[in-house]
Design a protein around this motif. Structure first.
Motif, mmCIF file in Angstrom:
data_model
loop_
_atom_site.group_PDB
_atom_site.id
_atom_site.type_symbol
_atom_site.label_atom_id
_atom_site.label_comp_id
_atom_site.label_asym_id
_atom_site.label_seq_id
_atom_site.Cartn_x
_atom_site.Cartn_y
_atom_site.Cartn_z
ATOM 1 N N VAL A 1 -0.350 0.934 13.995
ATOM 2 C CA VAL A 1 -1.644 1.157 14.654
ATOM 3 C C VAL A 1 -1.501 0.908 16.148
ATOM 4 O O VAL A 1 -1.988 1.685 16.986
ATOM 5 N N GLY A 2 -0.813 -0.172 16.507
ATOM 6 C CA GLY A 2 -0.567 -0.464 17.916
ATOM 7 C C GLY A 2 0.252 0.619 18.595
ATOM 8 O O GLY A 2 -0.060 1.041 19.720
ATOM 9 N N VAL A 3 1.300 1.096 17.924
ATOM 10 C CA VAL A 3 2.138 2.161 18.487
ATOM 11 C C VAL A 3 1.323 3.435 18.676
ATOM 12 O O VAL A 3 1.432 4.121 19.702
ATOM 13 N N ALA A 4 0.501 3.751 17.694
ATOM 14 C CA ALA A 4 -0.336 4.951 17.784
ATOM 15 C C ALA A 4 -1.301 4.865 18.964
ATOM 16 O O ALA A 4 -1.523 5.851 19.677
ATOM 17 N N SER B 1 0.205 8.433 10.498
ATOM 18 C CA SER B 1 0.544 8.679 9.095
ATOM 19 C C SER B 1 1.276 7.501 8.475
ATOM 20 O O SER B 1 1.012 7.116 7.328
ATOM 21 N N VAL B 2 2.214 6.907 9.231
ATOM 22 C CA VAL B 2 2.942 5.747 8.721
ATOM 23 C C VAL B 2 1.987 4.573 8.522
ATOM 24 O O VAL B 2 2.082 3.840 7.531
ATOM 25 N N ALA B 3 1.052 4.396 9.454
ATOM 26 C CA ALA B 3 0.067 3.321 9.316
ATOM 27 C C ALA B 3 -0.791 3.523 8.075
ATOM 28 O O ALA B 3 -1.020 2.581 7.298
ATOM 29 N N TYR B 4 -1.281 4.744 7.866
ATOM 30 C CA TYR B 4 -2.078 5.035 6.665
ATOM 31 C C TYR B 4 -1.268 4.750 5.407
ATOM 32 O O TYR B 4 -1.771 4.145 4.445
ATOM 33 N N ARG B 5 -0.035 5.212 5.401
ATOM 34 C CA ARG B 5 0.808 5.102 4.203
ATOM 35 C C ARG B 5 1.008 3.647 3.796
ATOM 36 O O ARG B 5 0.798 3.291 2.626
#
Length: 305
Positions: A196-199, A34-38
């Motif tokens: 993205v990497g963390v996800a 969600s943070v990446a999308y945001r």
């Protein structure tokens, strides 16, 4: 209504509501996704705004280290921790706990920038933190020191520290002549890539939920919370100065708690009322007249979500 008042109200209303809107992002996909999308969306929108305004888009070579640091501390780690905390706590409590950022900014400015700590500013920070602890007492009594409230509070404090490091980086960048807007846009993009990497490390699945509430909340957080509010706040700083504009940080947690009361069923207690009053009083001392300290608050010192 004056343009200055409009800018102030827009900033407070947007940032005061984003804490609750985050709730619609939770439990659907991994918080890192969600943070990446945001911030991927926010970066595209802000870059588009810069292009439309024919303003500088690519930061100078010496600014890219600031892009990486602000992206790491402000637009990824900070927000991931806030999302994880909001999974465990009412959004209003997360917002008030976020006000402890003011004390961390003061302490980190001393450590990393060598700025003197004025006694009233330090006192304000300590009063604010005391208010946060008091506000959390009812939750801690129910769950104990190992329950979700304590874990949530710890996550918010870690997010505050990360955001504070981002603020220090912004201050250093300002001294080095780093252009704020393009660095902010590319920092958002860097933060999105980092998430993205963390996800991927967390084994998260990248999918976009077929949910109106998720799409609407993501659009609101990216467009309003991450672009329009920042532009309004920076414009406000240009009109009235960073010290006076910084007072939006006093109103944001109040509005967030009101929203949490109306929509999340947050129950007030005497300790909560006193805790909120102390948190507000602490911020008023930290954001007080310039005579209390050597310089005004920097543009990144407000708790923005």
């Amino acid at each position: 209504m004056s343009p200055t008042l409009v800018l102030y109200l827009v900033t407070v209303l947007i940032w005061g509501s984003t804490w609750y809107v985050i709730e619609f992002q939770l439990g659907v996909v991994d918080p890192a996704v969600s943070v990446a999308y945001r911030f991927a969306l926010a970066a595209v929108l802000l870059m588009g705004w810069l292009v439309a305004r024919r303003q500088r888009l690519i930061p100078p070579r010496h600014a890219w280290k600031h892009v990486a640091m602000v992206g790491t501390f402000t637009f990824s780690t900070n927000y991931l921790l806030v999302y994880l905390a909001t999974e465990r706590l009412p959004s209003g409590l997360v917002a008030v706990a976020g006000s402890a950022l003011s004390l961390m900014n003061v302490l980190n400015a001393r450590v990393f920038l060598g700025q003197a700590i004025r006694p009233l500013v330090l006192l304000g920070g300590l009063i604010g933190v005391s208010g946060v602890v008091l506000l959390f007492l009812p939750e801690l009594r129910v769950d104990g020191l190992t329950g979700k409230a304590a874990v949530g509070l710890a996550l918010v404090m870690l997010s505050n520290y990360s955001a504070s490091l981002g603020s220090i980086t912004v201050q250093r960048g300002a001294k080095a002549g780093v252009p704020l807007m393009p660095v902010t846009a590319w920092s958002m993009a860097f933060g999105a890539a980092l998430m993205v990497g963390v996800a991927l490390v967390r084994g998260a699945t990248f999918r976009f939920p077929a949910s109106v509430s998720y799409a609407a909340s993501l659009t609101y957080l990216a467009l309003f919370g991450s672009v329009i509010a920042f532009l309004s706040y920076f414009t406000l700083i240009g009109r009235i100065g960073a010290d006076r504009a910084g007072y939006v940080a006093v109103m944001i947690p109040i509005l967030a708690l009101v929203i949490s009361t109306l929509f999340e069923g947050y129950h007030w207690s005497p300790a909560a009322f006193v805790g909120l009053a102390l948190a507000i009083a602490g911020n008023l001392l930290v954001l007080g007249p310039k005579t209390w300290r050597k310089r005004a608050a920097d543009p990144a010192s407000v708790t923005a979500l």
